[in-house]
Design a protein around this motif. Structure first.
Motif, short mmCIF file in Angstrom:
data_model
loop_
_atom_site.label_atom_id
_atom_site.label_comp_id
_atom_site.label_asym_id
_atom_site.label_seq_id
_atom_site.Cartn_x
_atom_site.Cartn_y
_atom_site.Cartn_z
N TYR A 103 0.02 -15.87 4.43
CA TYR A 103 -1.02 -15.49 5.39
C TYR A 103 -2.41 -15.92 4.96
CZ TYR A 103 -1.91 -11.50 2.28
OH TYR A 103 -2.19 -10.70 1.22
N ASP A 338 5.22 -2.32 7.32
CA ASP A 338 6.48 -2.49 6.57
C ASP A 338 6.28 -2.27 5.08
OD1 ASP A 338 4.98 -4.85 6.46
OD2 ASP A 338 6.73 -6.07 6.01
N LEU A 339 5.11 -2.65 4.57
CA LEU A 339 4.93 -2.52 3.13
C LEU A 339 3.45 -2.44 2.76
CD1 LEU A 339 3.96 -5.49 1.76
CD2 LEU A 339 6.24 -6.09 2.49
N ASP A 341 1.35 -3.67 -0.65
CA ASP A 341 1.46 -4.35 -1.94
C ASP A 341 0.22 -4.01 -2.78
OD1 ASP A 341 1.79 -6.07 -4.03
OD2 ASP A 341 1.96 -7.89 -2.87
N THR A 342 -0.88 -4.68 -2.54
CA THR A 342 -2.12 -4.31 -3.23
C THR A 342 -2.76 -3.08 -2.58
OG1 THR A 342 -3.48 -5.66 -1.78
CG2 THR A 342 -2.58 -6.73 -3.74
N ASN A 344 -4.60 -3.22 -0.10
CA ASN A 344 -5.85 -3.65 0.51
C ASN A 344 -5.84 -3.38 2.01
OD1 ASN A 344 -8.39 -5.01 0.53
ND2 ASN A 344 -7.37 -6.83 1.33
N THR A 345 -4.73 -3.73 2.65
CA THR A 345 -4.66 -3.60 4.10
C THR A 345 -4.81 -2.15 4.54
OG1 THR A 345 -3.22 -5.53 4.20
CG2 THR A 345 -3.19 -4.08 6.12
O1 RP5 Z 1 -2.66 -5.60 1.78
P1 RP5 Z 1 -1.42 -5.55 0.95
O2 RP5 Z 1 -1.01 -4.14 0.65
O3 RP5 Z 1 -1.51 -6.39 -0.28
O4 RP5 Z 1 -0.27 -6.25 1.77
C1 RP5 Z 1 0.38 -5.60 2.82
C2 RP5 Z 1 0.24 -6.33 4.12
O5 RP5 Z 1 0.65 -7.67 4.01
C3 RP5 Z 1 1.58 -7.95 5.05
O6 RP5 Z 1 2.40 -8.98 4.72
C4 RP5 Z 1 2.29 -6.63 5.26
O7 RP5 Z 1 2.96 -6.56 6.47
C5 RP5 Z 1 1.12 -5.71 5.16
O8 RP5 Z 1 0.43 -5.70 6.39
#
Ligand code: RP5
Length: 434
Positions: A103, A338-339, A341-342, A344-345
């Motif tokens: 992305y 869905d998830l 990770d960091t 940030n979103t």
């Molecule tokens: O912002 P982080 O937590 O790193 O990434 C999560 C986002 O990145 C996308 O692929 C996921 O669907 C989610 O919106």
């Protein structure tokens, strides 16, 4: 108790393996997983799998690459030991965000080096990743220092000045910035730091850098990962909430993509007071389908955050603009994704929902709580009131560090899927939402 079945657990998630086996009424198969001193993986299966239906449970978390290799070797070992059928049970599917073009042209945001975890504020965002202690990112200066240098370079270019007096332009760059990718003019600092891109024009500006006839080539690992699993001998895959459900099409073996949605929906119905007056929010357009499905099923309102991720300058790298579409003023907002990770979103989305949207309370409901780097510290300092995830990856440590975190158990869903696949029964009942 299920017969003629062997469940083997990889290194990634022993607690989940144990819970699944308890629910199936069988002990986990005996397996020894170790490493040679060089770092190569060694797998020894102590129980006979001859003619058995074998399920290997390995989630795409922790040391993702090591765990994935371990899974491949285990599958292959079972096949060569005459297992009748081998199913890879992967609660979080690794590399599932890489079947298509990432992305962000400059890489996913990772944790910043050197930052104190307790120094996170409401405004904190992930920064540039640090070189990894295992050497994966060795070869460059500390990330903070590098980022500073890159910003200086970009600034100098804008001002028409040079960082190194007397030798302006590309040749004035310190040697650590000159890693040349074959056939391209993208300069990076460390092995994993293709994020830290300074283009030949020295600005980090992609459009100015673009050369006629050359397109940046980004590896798309999706097909390779699918091929490796089938090549190792997997006959079947069971996973949950693939980031992109179309990823199933990369396989020519059956893929059962289970849903975390029923668990999340049940949580909303039973744990969020007056949930019907709350608003389901998707933190980006990509997750809108997932979020609207929950909103429709529960008869709730829906809002969307539009995330514009098109940085043009190196300093814009993490500065995606967010816009809220929908009315959440004076209401509870439930972010669904869905998830994380960091994180940030979800933390940026929560800030927007409270500051601009006027939400009274913000929940974040996610299937996979990856929480890499400083994600937990970021959540603790954020506007989010509660984060709800499943245990598709281990959450015990995260729960100790994050009072806002609630965990839903997926072991029943996976044990029931295994039981049904083993008996040749339909598992469509597990796909039922409402
Ligand atoms: O912002 P982080 O937590 O790193 O990434 C999560 C986002 O990145 C996308 O692929 C996921 O669907 C989610 O919106």
């Amino acid at each position: 108790m299920v017969r003629n079945i062997v469940v083997l657990g990889g290194s990634s998630h022993p607690e989940l393996v144990e819970q699944i086996c308890i629910k199936l009424g069988i002990p986990p198969g005996r397996i020894t997983l170790s490493k040679f001193s060089v770092g190569e993986t060694r797998v020894e299966i102590q129980d006979s799998v001859r003619g058995k239906d074998v399920y290997v449970i390995q989630s795409g978390c922790g040391k993702v690459n090591d765990n994935f290799i371990e899974l491949l070797i285990t599958i292959s070992a079972c096949k060569t030991a005459s297992a009748k059928r081998v199913t890879a049970v992967m609660p979080l599917f690794p590399y599932s965000r890489q079947p298509d073009i990432p992305y962000n042209k400059v890489g996913a945001p990772l944790a910043k080096a050197g930052i104190q975890k307790d120094s996170y504020t409401f405004e904190s965002r992930p920064g540039t990743p640090a070189p990894q202690p295992d050497g994966a990112g060795s070869g460059g200066p500390p990330a903070g220092q590098l980022e500073h240098k890159l910003s200086r370079l970009a600034l100098d270019k804008e001002r028409g000045t040079s960082t190194t007096p007397g030798s302006p332009g590309l040749t004035s760059r310190p040697s650590f910035l000159r890693r040349q990718h074959t056939g391209s003019e993208i300069l990076g600092s460390t092995k994993r730091d293709s994020q830290k891109v300074v283009y030949a024009n020295g600005t980090g500006d992609w459009d100015q850098h673009r050369q006629p006839g050359y397109k940046q080539w980004v590896a798309q690992a999706g097909t390779l990962i699918a091929d490796l699993l089938t090549c190792a001998g997997a006959d079947h895959i069971i996973t949950m909430d693939l980031h992109d459900p179309q990823y199933q099409g990369f396989f020519d073996i059956p893929v059962d993509n289970l849903y975390g949605r029923p668990l999340l929906q049940r949580y909303i119905q039973t744990k969020i007071p007056d949930y019907q007056t709350a608003v389901i929010v998707s933190p980006d357009a990509g997750g809108a389908k997932r979020a609207t499905a929950i909103a429709d099923a529960l008869g709730m309102d829906f809002a969307l955050i539009h995330k514009e991720r098109r940085p043009t300058k190196i300093t814009d790298r993490q500065n995606a603009t967010m816009m809220l579409v929908g009315d959440i003023s004076g209401r509870v907002a439930i972010l669904v994704d869905d998830l994380a990770d960091t994180s940030n979103t979800i933390t940026r989305a929560a800030k927007l929902l409270k500051e601009r949207g006027g939400a009274t309370r913000v929940y974040a409901l996610l299937t996979h709580g990856i929480f890499s780097g400083d994600a937990i510290a970021r959540i603790n300092a954020s506007a989010i009131d509660q984060v709800v995830v499943t245990n598709s990856v281990p959450q015990q440590e995260n729960m100790r560090a994050c009072p806002k975190l609630k965990v839903l158990d997926v072991s029943s869903v996976f044990s029931e899927a295994i039981r049904r696949v083993h008996h040749g029964e339909s598992i469509s009942v597990l796909f039922k939402y409402d």
